[in-house]
Motif scaffolding. Structure first.
Motif, PDB file in Angstrom:
ATOM      1  N   THR A 106       2.914  62.594  24.373  1.00  0.00           N
ATOM      2  CA  THR A 106       2.547  62.606  22.958  1.00  0.00           C
ATOM      3  C   THR A 106       2.204  61.200  22.486  1.00  0.00           C
ATOM      4  O   THR A 106       1.355  61.024  21.621  1.00  0.00           O
ATOM      5  N   LEU A 124       0.217  54.468  20.812  1.00  0.00           N
ATOM      6  CA  LEU A 124      -1.006  55.253  20.665  1.00  0.00           C
ATOM      7  C   LEU A 124      -0.675  56.741  20.683  1.00  0.00           C
ATOM      8  O   LEU A 124       0.046  57.208  21.571  1.00  0.00           O
ATOM      9  N   ASN A 125      -1.206  57.473  19.721  1.00  0.00           N
ATOM     10  CA  ASN A 125      -1.086  58.924  19.718  1.00  0.00           C
ATOM     11  C   ASN A 125      -2.012  59.447  20.818  1.00  0.00           C
ATOM     12  O   ASN A 125      -3.214  59.180  20.796  1.00  0.00           O
ATOM     13  N   THR A 127      -3.310  62.395  21.696  1.00  0.00           N
ATOM     14  CA  THR A 127      -4.443  63.265  21.378  1.00  0.00           C
ATOM     15  C   THR A 127      -5.525  62.542  20.584  1.00  0.00           C
ATOM     16  O   THR A 127      -6.699  62.882  20.698  1.00  0.00           O
ATOM     17  N   ARG A 128      -5.162  61.540  19.792  1.00  0.00           N
ATOM     18  CA  ARG A 128      -6.154  60.821  19.009  1.00  0.00           C
ATOM     19  C   ARG A 128      -6.789  59.660  19.767  1.00  0.00           C
ATOM     20  O   ARG A 128      -7.958  59.356  19.568  1.00  0.00           O
ATOM     21  N   ALA A 129      -6.025  58.991  20.616  1.00  0.00           N
ATOM     22  CA  ALA A 129      -6.509  57.765  21.257  1.00  0.00           C
ATOM     23  C   ALA A 129      -7.190  58.001  22.604  1.00  0.00           C
ATOM     24  O   ALA A 129      -7.930  57.151  23.066  1.00  0.00           O
ATOM     25  N   LYS A 131      -9.379  60.564  25.491  1.00  0.00           N
ATOM     26  CA  LYS A 131     -10.296  61.678  25.699  1.00  0.00           C
ATOM     27  C   LYS A 131     -10.371  61.954  27.195  1.00  0.00           C
ATOM     28  O   LYS A 131     -10.133  61.066  28.018  1.00  0.00           O
ATOM     29  N   TYR A 138      -7.855  60.982  31.814  1.00  0.00           N
ATOM     30  CA  TYR A 138      -8.044  60.631  30.408  1.00  0.00           C
ATOM     31  C   TYR A 138      -8.288  59.132  30.314  1.00  0.00           C
ATOM     32  O   TYR A 138      -7.707  58.351  31.070  1.00  0.00           O
ATOM     33  N   ARG A 141     -10.449  56.108  23.993  1.00  0.00           N
ATOM     34  CA  ARG A 141     -11.706  56.291  23.266  1.00  0.00           C
ATOM     35  C   ARG A 141     -12.375  54.939  23.009  1.00  0.00           C
ATOM     36  O   ARG A 141     -13.593  54.852  22.903  1.00  0.00           O
TER      37      ARG A 141
END
Length: 151
Positions: A106, A124-125, A127-129, A131, A138, A141
């Motif tokens: 997470t 860093l979150n 799911t947001r940071a 891709k 992953y 971004r």
């Protein structure tokens, strides 16, 4: 004597059945674990005012603040890049149930260390940071910038 032998037969049959069930459960467990991939994330960026002994430590954090995989790398020419692999198998409350393969961190905590001491830290979150860059990897971004101590 014949009655004594007859009384042992149900015990042997029950034990044999239990062994078969245990073997099948272990086999199923290994098959399910083998089906869950190992994913990776790559943290890269640069360090402003990096010293010669600057290091970057990355720690994955899972739900309920459970720490997970981590790694550390030296900063080279003011830049860093570190891959961290993580297992995607989620354990269930009941160990006999099949595992799901959706485990992801997470939060990703990135810490800059200089002379063994923390000089900058970013959380860093996931799911947001991050891709997906391919089927099991992953990437950030955008590049991360950490600030070292001025020299």
């Amino acid at each position: 004597m014949d009655g004594a032998v007859d009384s042992w037969i149900p015990i042997v049959v029950r034990t044999n059945t239990r062994m078969q069930i245990l073997f099948a459960a272990l086999l199923l467990r290994s098959i399910v674990q083998a089906q869950c991939p190992i994913d990776a994330l790559r943290v890269s960026g640069r360090v402003e005012s990096a010293s010669s002994d600057s290091r970057v430590h990355v720690q994955l954090v899972y739900p309920k603040n459970k720490p997970g995989e981590s790694g550390e790398v030296s900063v080279q020419d003011g830049k860093f890049q570190i891959p961290i692999e993580f297992a995607t198998a989620q354990s269930s409350l009941f160990s006999d149930l099949p595992k799901r393969c959706g485990r992801k961190p997470t939060i990703v905590v990135v810490t800059l260390l200089e002379n063994g001491e923390e000089s900058d830290q970013v959380s860093l979150n996931f799911t947001r940071a991050f891709k997906m860059t391919d089927a099991s990897a992953y990437g950030l971004r955008s590049d991360l910038v950490l600030k070292g101590r001025p020299h």
